[in-house]
Write a protein that holds these residues in place. Sequence first.
Motif, PDB file in Angstrom:
ATOM      1  N   GLU A 266       0.864  -1.187   0.000  1.00  0.00           N
ATOM      2  CA  GLU A 266       0.000   0.000   0.000  1.00  0.00           C
ATOM      3  C   GLU A 266       0.895   1.229   0.000  1.00  0.00           C
ATOM      4  OE1 GLU A 266      -1.413   2.129   3.060  1.00  0.00           O
ATOM      5  OE2 GLU A 266       0.718   2.050   3.550  1.00  0.00           O
ATOM      6  N   GLY A 267       0.297   2.404  -0.230  1.00  0.00           N
ATOM      7  CA  GLY A 267       1.106   3.592  -0.442  1.00  0.00           C
ATOM      8  C   GLY A 267       1.164   4.607   0.694  1.00  0.00           C
TER       9      GLY A 267
ATOM     10  N   GLY B  68     -10.933  -9.769  -9.850  1.00  0.00           N
ATOM     11  CA  GLY B  68     -10.756  -8.470  -9.203  1.00  0.00           C
ATOM     12  C   GLY B  68      -9.730  -8.461  -8.079  1.00  0.00           C
ATOM     13  N   ARG B  69      -9.060  -9.591  -7.861  1.00  0.00           N
ATOM     14  CA  ARG B  69      -8.039  -9.617  -6.812  1.00  0.00           C
ATOM     15  C   ARG B  69      -6.761 -10.249  -7.362  1.00  0.00           C
ATOM     16  NH1 ARG B  69      -9.891 -11.937  -1.157  1.00  0.00           N
ATOM     17  NH2 ARG B  69      -9.049 -13.915  -1.824  1.00  0.00           N
ATOM     18  N   TYR B  70      -5.678  -9.495  -7.339  1.00  0.00           N
ATOM     19  CA  TYR B  70      -4.449  -9.928  -7.997  1.00  0.00           C
ATOM     20  C   TYR B  70      -3.263  -9.782  -7.054  1.00  0.00           C
ATOM     21  CZ  TYR B  70      -7.788  -8.649 -11.567  1.00  0.00           C
ATOM     22  OH  TYR B  70      -8.941  -8.512 -12.290  1.00  0.00           O
TER      23      TYR B  70
ATOM     24  N   GLN C  54      -2.993   1.135  -8.015  1.00  0.00           N
ATOM     25  CA  GLN C  54      -3.839   2.094  -7.305  1.00  0.00           C
ATOM     26  C   GLN C  54      -3.610   3.506  -7.825  1.00  0.00           C
ATOM     27  OE1 GLN C  54      -2.849   1.793  -3.119  1.00  0.00           O
ATOM     28  NE2 GLN C  54      -4.329   0.145  -2.761  1.00  0.00           N
TER      29      GLN C  54
ATOM     30  N   VAL D 214      -4.549   9.420  -3.293  1.00  0.00           N
ATOM     31  CA  VAL D 214      -4.141  10.766  -2.886  1.00  0.00           C
ATOM     32  C   VAL D 214      -3.927  10.767  -1.372  1.00  0.00           C
ATOM     33  CG1 VAL D 214      -5.623  11.761  -4.693  1.00  0.00           C
ATOM     34  CG2 VAL D 214      -6.393  11.811  -2.330  1.00  0.00           C
ATOM     35  N   GLU D 215      -3.035  11.640  -0.921  1.00  0.00           N
ATOM     36  CA  GLU D 215      -2.827  11.847   0.517  1.00  0.00           C
ATOM     37  C   GLU D 215      -2.712  13.349   0.747  1.00  0.00           C
ATOM     38  OE1 GLU D 215      -3.051   9.067   2.146  1.00  0.00           O
ATOM     39  OE2 GLU D 215      -2.382   7.572   0.693  1.00  0.00           O
TER      40      GLU D 215
ATOM     41  N   ARG E 121     -12.579  -0.965   8.027  1.00  0.00           N
ATOM     42  CA  ARG E 121     -11.367  -0.999   7.203  1.00  0.00           C
ATOM     43  C   ARG E 121     -10.279  -1.866   7.840  1.00  0.00           C
ATOM     44  NH1 ARG E 121     -10.747   0.366   2.630  1.00  0.00           N
ATOM     45  NH2 ARG E 121      -8.885   1.618   2.827  1.00  0.00           N
TER      46      ARG E 121
ATOM     47  N   TYR F 240      -4.017   2.046  10.823  1.00  0.00           N
ATOM     48  CA  TYR F 240      -3.686   3.455  11.047  1.00  0.00           C
ATOM     49  C   TYR F 240      -4.872   4.414  11.050  1.00  0.00           C
ATOM     50  CZ  TYR F 240      -3.087   3.208   5.822  1.00  0.00           C
ATOM     51  OH  TYR F 240      -3.234   2.987   4.484  1.00  0.00           O
TER      52      TYR F 240
ATOM     53  N   LEU G  81     -14.243  -0.663  -4.646  1.00  0.00           N
ATOM     54  CA  LEU G  81     -13.412  -0.141  -5.732  1.00  0.00           C
ATOM     55  C   LEU G  81     -12.319   0.739  -5.163  1.00  0.00           C
ATOM     56  CD1 LEU G  81     -15.733   0.935  -8.662  1.00  0.00           C
ATOM     57  CD2 LEU G  81     -14.053  -0.885  -8.585  1.00  0.00           C
ATOM     58  N   GLY G  82     -12.497   1.152  -3.933  1.00  0.00           N
ATOM     59  CA  GLY G  82     -11.484   1.992  -3.315  1.00  0.00           C
ATOM     60  C   GLY G  82     -11.900   2.345  -1.919  1.00  0.00           C
TER      61      GLY G  82
ATOM     62  N   TYR H  13      -5.782   9.323   9.077  1.00  0.00           N
ATOM     63  CA  TYR H  13      -4.774   8.533   9.798  1.00  0.00           C
ATOM     64  C   TYR H  13      -3.926   9.471  10.654  1.00  0.00           C
ATOM     65  CZ  TYR H  13      -2.594   9.893   5.344  1.00  0.00           C
ATOM     66  OH  TYR H  13      -2.191  10.589   4.235  1.00  0.00           O
TER      67      TYR H  13
ATOM     68  N   PHE I 222      -7.024   8.415   0.145  1.00  0.00           N
ATOM     69  CA  PHE I 222      -7.698   7.210  -0.352  1.00  0.00           C
ATOM     70  C   PHE I 222      -6.804   6.510  -1.348  1.00  0.00           C
ATOM     71  CE2 PHE I 222      -9.534  10.386  -3.518  1.00  0.00           C
ATOM     72  CZ  PHE I 222      -8.851   9.913  -4.626  1.00  0.00           C
TER      73      PHE I 222
ATOM     74  N   ARG J 284      -9.692  -3.207 -10.812  1.00  0.00           N
ATOM     75  CA  ARG J 284     -11.133  -3.460 -10.655  1.00  0.00           C
ATOM     76  C   ARG J 284     -11.946  -2.446 -11.427  1.00  0.00           C
ATOM     77  NH1 ARG J 284     -11.468  -4.734  -4.151  1.00  0.00           N
ATOM     78  NH2 ARG J 284      -9.954  -6.425  -4.295  1.00  0.00           N
TER      79      ARG J 284
HETATM   80  P1  HAM Z   1      -7.103  -0.682   0.666  1.00  0.00           P
HETATM   81  O1  HAM Z   1      -8.552  -0.678   0.994  1.00  0.00           O
HETATM   82  O2  HAM Z   1      -6.277  -1.753   1.269  1.00  0.00           O
HETATM   83  O3  HAM Z   1      -6.561   0.746   1.113  1.00  0.00           O
HETATM   84  O4  HAM Z   1      -6.919  -0.713  -0.899  1.00  0.00           O
HETATM   85  C1  HAM Z   1      -7.563   0.240  -1.729  1.00  0.00           C
HETATM   86  C2  HAM Z   1      -8.123  -0.419  -2.973  1.00  0.00           C
HETATM   87  O5  HAM Z   1      -7.090  -1.101  -3.679  1.00  0.00           O
HETATM   88  C3  HAM Z   1      -9.176  -1.493  -2.717  1.00  0.00           C
HETATM   89  O6  HAM Z   1     -10.441  -0.924  -2.490  1.00  0.00           O
HETATM   90  C4  HAM Z   1      -9.133  -2.277  -4.014  1.00  0.00           C
HETATM   91  O7  HAM Z   1      -9.901  -1.639  -5.019  1.00  0.00           O
HETATM   92  C5  HAM Z   1      -7.671  -2.186  -4.393  1.00  0.00           C
HETATM   93  N1  HAM Z   1      -7.003  -3.461  -4.039  1.00  0.00           N
HETATM   94  C6  HAM Z   1      -6.513  -3.827  -2.832  1.00  0.00           C
HETATM   95  N2  HAM Z   1      -5.984  -5.063  -2.888  1.00  0.00           N
HETATM   96  C7  HAM Z   1      -6.144  -5.500  -4.165  1.00  0.00           C
HETATM   97  C8  HAM Z   1      -5.802  -6.711  -4.871  1.00  0.00           C
HETATM   98  N3  HAM Z   1      -5.155  -7.726  -4.284  1.00  0.00           N
HETATM   99  N4  HAM Z   1      -6.142  -6.801  -6.192  1.00  0.00           N
HETATM  100  C9  HAM Z   1      -6.785  -5.770  -6.810  1.00  0.00           C
HETATM  101  N5  HAM Z   1      -7.120  -4.616  -6.200  1.00  0.00           N
HETATM  102  C10 HAM Z   1      -6.809  -4.478  -4.895  1.00  0.00           C
HETATM  103  C11 HAM Z   1      -5.262   1.150   1.006  1.00  0.00           C
HETATM  104  O8  HAM Z   1      -4.423   0.593   0.338  1.00  0.00           O
HETATM  105  C12 HAM Z   1      -4.950   2.434   1.749  1.00  0.00           C
HETATM  106  N6  HAM Z   1      -3.529   2.769   1.558  1.00  0.00           N
HETATM  107  C13 HAM Z   1      -5.857   3.537   1.232  1.00  0.00           C
HETATM  108  C14 HAM Z   1      -5.580   4.861   1.895  1.00  0.00           C
HETATM  109  C15 HAM Z   1      -4.868   5.883   1.387  1.00  0.00           C
HETATM  110  N7  HAM Z   1      -5.983   5.224   3.110  1.00  0.00           N
HETATM  111  C16 HAM Z   1      -5.539   6.430   3.370  1.00  0.00           C
HETATM  112  N8  HAM Z   1      -4.834   6.834   2.325  1.00  0.00           N
END
Ligand code: HAM
Length: 409
Positions: free
Chosen positions: A69-70, A107-109, A114, A117-118, A245, A249, A269-270, A275, A292, A298
């Motif tokens: 994640e970012g 939809g899961r890889y 991604q 934005v932060e 979620r 954090y 989708l997101g 945090y 996000f 997806r």
């Molecule tokens: P997350 O919910 O873990 O949040 O991932 C965000 C989105 O990434 C998910 O809703 C999904 O669409 C996509 N995603 C996650 N895992 C996979 C996968 N294995 N295959 C395909 N798509 C996937 C975050 O990552 C946080 N960093 C979001 C965030 C940013 N919160 C605050 N700032």
Amino acid sequence: MPADQPYWDMVESTAKELSARYGYRRIETPIFEATELFVRGVGEATDIVSKEMFTFPDRGGRSLTLRPEGTAPIVRAYFDAGMQLEPQPARLFYIGPYFRAERPQRGRYHEFHQFGVEAIGDASPLLDVEVILLGWQWFSAIGLDGLQLQLNSIGDEVCRPAYRERLREYYRPHLQELSAESRARFERNPLRLFDSKEPQDQALKRQAPHIVDHLCAPCADAFAEVQGALSEAQVPFTLNPELVRGLDYYTRTVFEYQHRDLGGAQNALGGGGRYDGLAAELGYKATPGIGFALGMDRTVMLLKEHRELQVTHPDVYALAVEGEATPHIFHIAGQLRQSGLKVVVDPTGLRLETKLRNAAKQGARVSVLIGPDERQRGEVVVRDMRSKTQVSVPEGELLGIVARTLDSA
Ligand code: HAM
């Protein structure tokens, strides 16, 4: 794959344009980082850290991880680059690959992409609304509808510990009725009990106390402000008191963009949220943030079912009728390209009919042909692929005739 690229190009360019319109600047962090960053940032007990990271030692024995994640890397980069000294908040966006070792399915890889934005350095609830709105507008700008925005507040370090205990008290007499995973969550992170999909956990879950009903006054006020401003911005949202979620954090606002066509556990989708404790968790000065990440794979998958985008076709297909003219056709193609046209040269020794059939299959609107006779007379044949008519013209007039044929085609 090539047929998918028009979708990727469109979603990426929309992300860049929209982010710029909101004053967000692009940032990209390394594909792999020290494992410790994610363990501390995302949280040891989360699914991501405990089961889903691609982690490996380098030759120096350091533990590295392909970024799952970012957000944690961007908070690290924010401090490393001294962005806390610039006007706040720092508004950043990113587009790139992320990695999680989840069981692959629709939809899961293992490798996915991604757009995120932060906004770091300000705690105003209005910033939450800005971020939520930006994501919402991205989906509408790329032409995807049927989206649902889910919203919740999960409190902060003032109100959450007491709520966590309340939740444990509620579940404690029923531990034996829970699934094994939920029993583990009861110990490690009781809020995640709301993520259980196990049938045996559902009845208890329905009666469980919700954190939104136990927020401290500042958290409750902030949440009311977020809802008010979202309503004013005419962004429809659904309050989901069970949305917690899966990353440790988060504080206060959390949200997800869900889509009805994504079944089951993969319907987000997101998602994102605030945090405000992450920077301190990583060892930096306490600094609030909100952001996000939207799953591009997806999104593209759904977009392909909703909208048709064309691959780009060549304007001109250039071919020599016989071998000797082939070098010259490269020269002519070069001239056409300089005028901005997309030109594909056929270098093959195939029969003329086959070459013309291939030109049509690739969607070229005009073919330019040279045979030995044309070569001798300094002429070229321009063929309108739609009307299947052709004219022989002096080479010097080629550009003008091709342009006119393209206009009419
Ligand atoms: P997350 O919910 O873990 O949040 O991932 C965000 C989105 O990434 C998910 O809703 C999904 O669409 C996509 N995603 C996650 N895992 C996979 C996968 N294995 N295959 C395909 N798509 C996937 C975050 O990552 C946080 N960093 C979001 C965030 C940013 N919160 C605050 N700032």
